[in-house]
Design a protein around this motif. Structure first.
Motif, mmCIF file in Angstrom:
data_model
loop_
_atom_site.group_PDB
_atom_site.id
_atom_site.type_symbol
_atom_site.label_atom_id
_atom_site.label_comp_id
_atom_site.label_asym_id
_atom_site.label_seq_id
_atom_site.Cartn_x
_atom_site.Cartn_y
_atom_site.Cartn_z
ATOM 1 N N ASN A 73 0.857 -1.187 0.000
ATOM 2 C CA ASN A 73 0.000 0.000 0.000
ATOM 3 C C ASN A 73 0.890 1.233 0.000
ATOM 4 O O ASN A 73 2.105 1.134 -0.045
ATOM 5 C CB ASN A 73 -0.968 -0.016 1.193
ATOM 6 C CG ASN A 73 -0.247 -0.097 2.522
ATOM 7 O OD1 ASN A 73 0.795 0.513 2.705
ATOM 8 N ND2 ASN A 73 -0.795 -0.863 3.446
ATOM 9 N N ASP A 74 0.296 2.388 0.069
ATOM 10 C CA ASP A 74 1.066 3.629 0.006
ATOM 11 C C ASP A 74 1.557 4.087 1.370
ATOM 12 O O ASP A 74 2.192 5.129 1.476
ATOM 13 C CB ASP A 74 0.222 4.742 -0.625
ATOM 14 C CG ASP A 74 -0.061 4.472 -2.095
ATOM 15 O OD1 ASP A 74 0.755 3.775 -2.729
ATOM 16 O OD2 ASP A 74 -1.086 4.952 -2.607
ATOM 17 N N GLU A 75 1.260 3.352 2.411
ATOM 18 C CA GLU A 75 1.664 3.745 3.752
ATOM 19 C C GLU A 75 3.026 3.148 4.088
ATOM 20 O O GLU A 75 3.397 2.094 3.605
ATOM 21 C CB GLU A 75 0.621 3.280 4.773
ATOM 22 C CG GLU A 75 -0.738 3.901 4.534
ATOM 23 C CD GLU A 75 -1.783 3.376 5.502
ATOM 24 O OE1 GLU A 75 -1.403 2.958 6.615
ATOM 25 O OE2 GLU A 75 -2.955 3.390 5.141
ATOM 26 N N PHE A 76 3.761 3.840 4.934
ATOM 27 C CA PHE A 76 5.072 3.373 5.350
ATOM 28 C C PHE A 76 5.063 3.058 6.838
ATOM 29 O O PHE A 76 5.864 3.548 7.599
ATOM 30 C CB PHE A 76 6.141 4.426 5.039
ATOM 31 C CG PHE A 76 6.362 4.609 3.572
ATOM 32 C CD1 PHE A 76 7.115 3.706 2.858
ATOM 33 C CD2 PHE A 76 5.804 5.691 2.907
ATOM 34 C CE1 PHE A 76 7.314 3.867 1.503
ATOM 35 C CE2 PHE A 76 5.998 5.862 1.555
ATOM 36 C CZ PHE A 76 6.766 4.949 0.847
ATOM 37 N N ASP A 77 4.128 2.218 7.232
ATOM 38 C CA ASP A 77 4.011 1.829 8.629
ATOM 39 C C ASP A 77 4.956 0.672 8.928
ATOM 40 O O ASP A 77 5.255 -0.141 8.070
ATOM 41 C CB ASP A 77 2.581 1.388 8.956
ATOM 42 C CG ASP A 77 1.576 2.523 8.814
ATOM 43 O OD1 ASP A 77 1.965 3.677 9.045
ATOM 44 O OD2 ASP A 77 0.415 2.244 8.469
ATOM 45 N N VAL A 78 5.410 0.603 10.179
ATOM 46 C CA VAL A 78 6.176 -0.545 10.636
ATOM 47 C C VAL A 78 5.194 -1.552 11.190
ATOM 48 O O VAL A 78 4.335 -1.218 12.006
ATOM 49 C CB VAL A 78 7.192 -0.134 11.728
ATOM 50 C CG1 VAL A 78 7.903 -1.353 12.283
ATOM 51 C CG2 VAL A 78 8.186 0.869 11.162
ATOM 52 N N VAL A 79 5.300 -2.784 10.720
ATOM 53 C CA VAL A 79 4.396 -3.836 11.161
ATOM 54 C C VAL A 79 5.242 -4.983 11.715
ATOM 55 O O VAL A 79 6.184 -5.429 11.075
ATOM 56 C CB VAL A 79 3.522 -4.351 9.990
ATOM 57 C CG1 VAL A 79 2.623 -5.483 10.437
ATOM 58 C CG2 VAL A 79 2.716 -3.215 9.388
ATOM 59 N N PHE A 80 4.899 -5.435 12.910
ATOM 60 C CA PHE A 80 5.568 -6.576 13.522
ATOM 61 C C PHE A 80 4.665 -7.797 13.402
ATOM 62 O O PHE A 80 3.482 -7.717 13.703
ATOM 63 C CB PHE A 80 5.848 -6.315 15.015
ATOM 64 C CG PHE A 80 6.855 -5.234 15.250
ATOM 65 C CD1 PHE A 80 8.200 -5.532 15.267
ATOM 66 C CD2 PHE A 80 6.448 -3.934 15.466
ATOM 67 C CE1 PHE A 80 9.134 -4.541 15.494
ATOM 68 C CE2 PHE A 80 7.373 -2.937 15.682
ATOM 69 C CZ PHE A 80 8.716 -3.236 15.692
ATOM 70 N N TYR A 81 5.234 -8.901 12.973
ATOM 71 C CA TYR A 81 4.492 -10.155 12.883
ATOM 72 C C TYR A 81 5.118 -11.151 13.850
ATOM 73 O O TYR A 81 6.309 -11.431 13.769
ATOM 74 C CB TYR A 81 4.560 -10.742 11.464
ATOM 75 C CG TYR A 81 3.871 -9.915 10.410
ATOM 76 C CD1 TYR A 81 2.487 -9.922 10.303
ATOM 77 C CD2 TYR A 81 4.591 -9.153 9.521
ATOM 78 C CE1 TYR A 81 1.842 -9.171 9.324
ATOM 79 C CE2 TYR A 81 3.959 -8.397 8.544
ATOM 80 C CZ TYR A 81 2.588 -8.410 8.456
ATOM 81 O OH TYR A 81 1.959 -7.672 7.491
ATOM 82 N N GLU A 82 4.327 -11.670 14.754
ATOM 83 C CA GLU A 82 4.813 -12.735 15.622
ATOM 84 C C GLU A 82 4.657 -14.093 14.957
ATOM 85 O O GLU A 82 5.321 -15.051 15.314
ATOM 86 C CB GLU A 82 4.084 -12.693 16.960
ATOM 87 C CG GLU A 82 4.453 -11.454 17.758
ATOM 88 C CD GLU A 82 3.860 -11.449 19.147
ATOM 89 O OE1 GLU A 82 3.553 -12.532 19.671
ATOM 90 O OE2 GLU A 82 3.711 -10.353 19.701
ATOM 91 N N GLU A 83 3.748 -14.175 14.003
ATOM 92 C CA GLU A 83 3.537 -15.370 13.193
ATOM 93 C C GLU A 83 3.381 -14.912 11.750
ATOM 94 O O GLU A 83 3.011 -13.775 11.488
ATOM 95 C CB GLU A 83 2.276 -16.105 13.645
ATOM 96 C CG GLU A 83 2.350 -16.638 15.055
ATOM 97 C CD GLU A 83 1.079 -17.369 15.453
ATOM 98 O OE1 GLU A 83 0.305 -17.759 14.570
ATOM 99 O OE2 GLU A 83 0.896 -17.546 16.668
ATOM 100 N N PRO A 84 3.684 -15.798 10.794
ATOM 101 C CA PRO A 84 3.514 -15.397 9.388
ATOM 102 C C PRO A 84 2.079 -14.931 9.124
ATOM 103 O O PRO A 84 1.133 -15.550 9.600
ATOM 104 C CB PRO A 84 3.815 -16.675 8.609
ATOM 105 C CG PRO A 84 4.636 -17.500 9.532
ATOM 106 C CD PRO A 84 4.162 -17.166 10.916
ATOM 107 N N PRO A 85 1.923 -13.829 8.403
ATOM 108 C CA PRO A 85 0.567 -13.362 8.095
ATOM 109 C C PRO A 85 -0.190 -14.344 7.219
ATOM 110 O O PRO A 85 0.408 -15.026 6.384
ATOM 111 C CB PRO A 85 0.794 -12.038 7.361
ATOM 112 C CG PRO A 85 2.237 -11.936 7.091
ATOM 113 C CD PRO A 85 2.958 -12.984 7.858
ATOM 114 N N ILE A 86 -1.492 -14.422 7.423
ATOM 115 C CA ILE A 86 -2.342 -15.280 6.613
ATOM 116 C C ILE A 86 -2.270 -14.815 5.167
ATOM 117 O O ILE A 86 -2.372 -13.627 4.879
ATOM 118 C CB ILE A 86 -3.789 -15.256 7.131
ATOM 119 C CG1 ILE A 86 -3.840 -15.852 8.538
ATOM 120 C CG2 ILE A 86 -4.725 -16.002 6.183
ATOM 121 C CD1 ILE A 86 -5.164 -15.682 9.233
ATOM 122 N N GLY A 87 -2.068 -15.730 4.260
ATOM 123 C CA GLY A 87 -1.991 -15.390 2.845
ATOM 124 C C GLY A 87 -0.582 -15.174 2.333
ATOM 125 O O GLY A 87 -0.378 -14.954 1.155
#
Length: 91
Positions: A73-87
């Protein structure tokens, strides 16, 4: 690198599939081009920590490649995943 430093990590392995970028970082040059991100990385390299830069073929680093393309997407957010994202494609 900024995030890792801020979280207190002092040993880091940085993998990239871009040999040119790794050369610019490791040899402290960018063929005379003023790449702001490369300069910022050089400043981070000067901090007191252990860094290892490694070239990895994109085909061998499928998870990182999939994460880079995942949910673009056009956003530059930091996202932390503790488990692999669905998909996420883990082929």
């Amino acid at each position: 690198m900024e995030l890792a430093w801020g979280l207190g990590y002092r040993q880091l392995i940085i993998e990239s599939d871009c040999a040119d970028a790794l050369r610019w970082i490791e040899h402290r040059h960018s063929n005379g081009r003023p790449f702001t991100i490369i300069h910022s990385i050089h400043l981070l390299c000067d901090l007191e920590w252990c860094l290892v830069f490694s070239k990895v073929a994109r085909s061998l680093n499928g998870v990182a490649d999939s994460l880079a393309k995942f949910n673009l997407n056009d956003e530059f957010d930091v996202v932390f995943y503790e488990e692999p994202p669905i998909g996420l494609a883990l082929d």
